[in-house]
Design a protein around this motif. Structure first.
Motif, short mmCIF file in Angstrom:
data_model
loop_
_atom_site.label_atom_id
_atom_site.label_comp_id
_atom_site.label_asym_id
_atom_site.label_seq_id
_atom_site.Cartn_x
_atom_site.Cartn_y
_atom_site.Cartn_z
N LEU A 59 57.70 72.73 14.35
CA LEU A 59 57.33 74.14 14.23
C LEU A 59 56.91 74.68 15.58
N GLY A 60 56.98 75.99 15.72
CA GLY A 60 56.50 76.63 16.94
C GLY A 60 57.58 77.36 17.72
N HIS A 61 58.82 77.25 17.25
CA HIS A 61 59.92 77.91 17.94
C HIS A 61 60.13 79.31 17.38
N ALA A 80 51.95 78.78 22.86
CA ALA A 80 53.34 78.33 22.80
C ALA A 80 53.35 76.80 22.83
N GLU A 81 53.50 76.20 21.65
CA GLU A 81 53.55 74.75 21.58
C GLU A 81 54.38 74.31 20.37
N GLU A 82 54.93 73.14 20.50
CA GLU A 82 55.73 72.56 19.43
C GLU A 82 54.85 71.59 18.65
N VAL A 83 54.89 71.70 17.31
CA VAL A 83 54.04 70.88 16.45
C VAL A 83 54.91 70.25 15.37
N TYR A 84 54.71 68.98 15.12
CA TYR A 84 55.44 68.30 14.05
C TYR A 84 54.65 68.42 12.75
N CYS A 85 55.32 68.87 11.68
CA CYS A 85 54.71 68.99 10.36
C CYS A 85 55.23 67.87 9.49
#
Length: 87
Positions: free
Chosen positions: A51-53, A39-44
């Motif tokens: 992303l990641g939600h 569970a992590e938030e990643v910027y593309c």
């Protein structure tokens, strides 16, 4: 623990994929698997998105608060032809 649900969107996608496969190769198995993910938030950069939600592709209504929840699992599926190899 929540239930894994095969949504209408998943069924429709499977139908579209089946149309690509020649009729004689449509005998096989579809394997579904729920996979745990970090569970992590990643910027593309390419799409300029976070992303990641959780994302139910607007098939299941989500509140703004639910959309902020980080996903910790995903549903995957694969088709295995019973007659021969299909790419």
């Amino acid at each position: 623990m929540g239930e894994v649900v095969i949504t209408t969107a998943v069924r429709e996608r499977l139908k579209l994929e089946a149309e690509i496969i020649p009729r004689e190769d449509r005998v096989g198995n579809i394997i579904f698997d729920e996979v745990a993910v970090a569970a992590e938030e990643v910027y593309c950069r390419n799409s300029d998105k976070l992303l990641g939600h959780t994302d139910f592709a607007e098939v299941i209504p989500q509140s703004e608060e639910e959309k902020k929840t980080l996903a910790n699992k995903m549903l995957t599926f694969v088709y295995i032809c019973a007659i021969r190899k299909v790419k």
